[in-house]
Design an enzyme around this catalytic site. Structure first.
Site, PDB file in Angstrom:
ATOM      1  N   HIS A 164     -21.605  -8.759   6.426  1.00 57.64           N
ATOM      2  CA  HIS A 164     -20.460  -9.676   6.425  1.00 57.64           C
ATOM      3  C   HIS A 164     -20.849 -11.113   6.732  1.00 57.64           C
ATOM      4  O   HIS A 164     -20.124 -12.055   6.372  1.00 57.64           O
ATOM      5  CB  HIS A 164     -19.421  -9.188   7.438  1.00 57.64           C
ATOM      6  CG  HIS A 164     -18.014  -9.527   7.078  1.00 57.64           C
ATOM      7  ND1 HIS A 164     -17.660 -10.257   5.967  1.00 57.64           N
ATOM      8  CD2 HIS A 164     -16.832  -9.225   7.700  1.00 57.64           C
ATOM      9  CE1 HIS A 164     -16.345 -10.387   5.914  1.00 57.64           C
ATOM     10  NE2 HIS A 164     -15.820  -9.778   6.955  1.00 57.64           N
ATOM     11  N   ASP A 379     -14.680  -4.811 -13.459  1.00 57.16           N
ATOM     12  CA  ASP A 379     -14.680  -3.878 -14.599  1.00 57.16           C
ATOM     13  C   ASP A 379     -16.102  -3.773 -15.147  1.00 57.16           C
ATOM     14  O   ASP A 379     -16.609  -4.702 -15.763  1.00 57.16           O
ATOM     15  CB  ASP A 379     -13.709  -4.393 -15.669  1.00 57.16           C
ATOM     16  CG  ASP A 379     -13.718  -3.546 -16.933  1.00 57.16           C
ATOM     17  OD1 ASP A 379     -14.394  -2.495 -16.966  1.00 57.16           O
ATOM     18  OD2 ASP A 379     -13.049  -3.941 -17.903  1.00 57.16           O
TER      19      ASP A 379
END
Length: 437
Positions: A164, A379
């Site tokens: 992170h 995608d």
């Protein structure tokens, strides 16, 4: 009975950039390396895989990843500390961890087990985002782990674990969309990444100009409940529920309050009630605010570092629960509005002056909105994900994601983790709300 299935993993491999990249050391920003961000976060991307394709998702992602790392080459390096615990990344090109796996389960089985909307908790979650030996630390470890697990039906899940300190959810979405675009055959990522971490460094000398209650030094609470007493559930809020919440507000707020603001106010109050805090105990709400929109900061479109503020609302539990929903919404709005370019600079100054502290955790609730950062657009060639977001929630962190309910309509899902008795009370609060609609 909980769904159970076997996951067969191949040996993890390190994947480096496809071509030579700069061998250099890059400093993280003074906002990147705050103590709370020294953690690995897991996201999941679930796909039905129903599109006609002669390709294999593991192969497509495996081929695209080295190309993406040419553009995002710091991810192939390793973090280390320099003077004053400052984090830097050595761009060594050692690579990220990639795992190929197969699970003897069908996507339909996962959906059936999950009920309306595929949301956390996911069955066999730790098997779908496996932490290989030697990769789960913060310093000197791979900064990214990607596991692609095929299902029997042609569907698949991408488990993505990232450090992170290197990026926020928007930065994660940028990287994963870059991998996806290259997997679909694009010659380069649509958004070219930029480092520019100096733009969120402290001033010289640091001079905080605003209060930062989120980093208060407070007396810690007793240890969290044992893991076997914790319950993770996801709650769905459809458009009619959110609209009803807005109608309950004073007229001045009905047209201005966002869905995030009303849900944040409701969840904070419901969670505070569920935890049965003493009326005089302080309860804290952090709303994670993306700062990229502040033009004065000069962050380029491809900035993928941690560019969020964590403004905190603090209130006595009794006052929060005895007050109205409208008052809680106004407080959320005020906290969000406090984030300006000067807030960002003041926050960086505060972090440096105070040794890169962690968030004040007692009675803390962190809520982040993942619906608009681009995770839902990743995608790889098999359509957009059915679910894209955090793999789980922990006691003090929840997120908002968009999923489809059993009727195929978009709803907001919020994974929540609470001790067992508190979860029963929280669920009752949600049930009471939804019955009013």
């Amino acid at each position: 009975m909980a769904l159970s299935f076997a996951v067969r993993r191949r040996k993890p491999e390190l994947i480096g950039p496809a071509s030579p990249t700069p061998r250099e050391t890059k400093r993280l920003s003074d906002i990147d390396d705050q103590g709370t961000l020294r953690a690995n976060i897991r996201f999941f991307f679930f796909y039905r895989g129903e599109q006609e394709s002669g390709d294999d998702p593991v192969g497509a992602i495996r081929r695209a990843l080295p190309e993406a790392l040419v553009h995002y080459y710091p991810f192939a390096g390793r973090l280390r500390e320099v003077d004053g615990r400052k984090l830097v990344v050595d761009c060594t090109g050692e690579g990220v961890t990639f795992v190929e796996a197969d699970a003897d389960v069908r996507f339909a089985d996962l959906e059936a087990a999950a009920g309306p909307g595929l949301t956390p908790p996911f069955p066999c979650m730790d098997e779908l985002a496996f932490d290989a030996d030697g990769v789960s630390g913060i310093l000197g470890c791979p900064l990214v782990l990607i596991q692609v697990t095929r299902f029997l039906c042609g569907g698949f899940v991408v488990g993505h674990r990232f450090n992170h300190a290197m990026c926020d959810a928007t930065g994660t979405a940028m990287f994963m969309n870059a991998v996806a675009e290259l997997a679909r055959g694009l010659p380069a990522p649509t958004v070219e990444p930029t480092w520019s971490r100096d733009l969120l460094d402290a001033r010289s000398p640091p001079a905080p100009s605003l209060p930062h209650r989120e980093y208060d030094v407070v007396t810690p609470l007793p240890p969290s409940p044992p893991a076997d007493d914790m319950v993770l559930r996801s709650f769905l809020f459809g458009p009619s529920v959110v609209a009803a919440m807005k109608r309950s507000l004073p007229p001045a707020l009905r047209d201005t309050a966002t869905s995030f603001e009303v849900l944040a106010a409701f969840l904070w109050r419901a969670r505070t009630a569920a935890l049965a805090l003493r009326p005089d105990e302080e309860t804290r709400l952090v709303t994670v605010v993306n700062m990229r929109r502040h033009v004065a900061l000069g962050l380029p479109a491809g900035y993928y570092g941690y560019a969020c503020a964590n403004p905190m609302a603090v209130m006595a539990a009794g006052a929060l629960l005895s007050g109205s929903m409208g008052e809680a919404v106004e407080l959320v709005q005020a906290v969000k509005a406090s984030v300006t370019a000067e807030y960002a600079r003041s926050m960086a100054d505060h972090l440096v002056l105070h040794g890169r502290p962690v968030l004040a955790t007692p009675n803390l609730f962190v809520l982040t909105d993942l619906r608009h950062v681009g995770l839902d657009r990743v995608d790889f060639g098999w359509g957009e994900p059915v679910y894209a977001g955090a793999a789980r929630s922990v006691l003090w962190v929840s997120s908002l994601v968009t999923v489809k309910n059993s009727a195929g309509k978009n709803v907001v899902a919020v994974p929540v983790a609470l001790p067992r008795l508190a979860m029963e009370r929280f669920a009752s609060e949600v049930e009471t709300l939804t019955k009013k609609v």
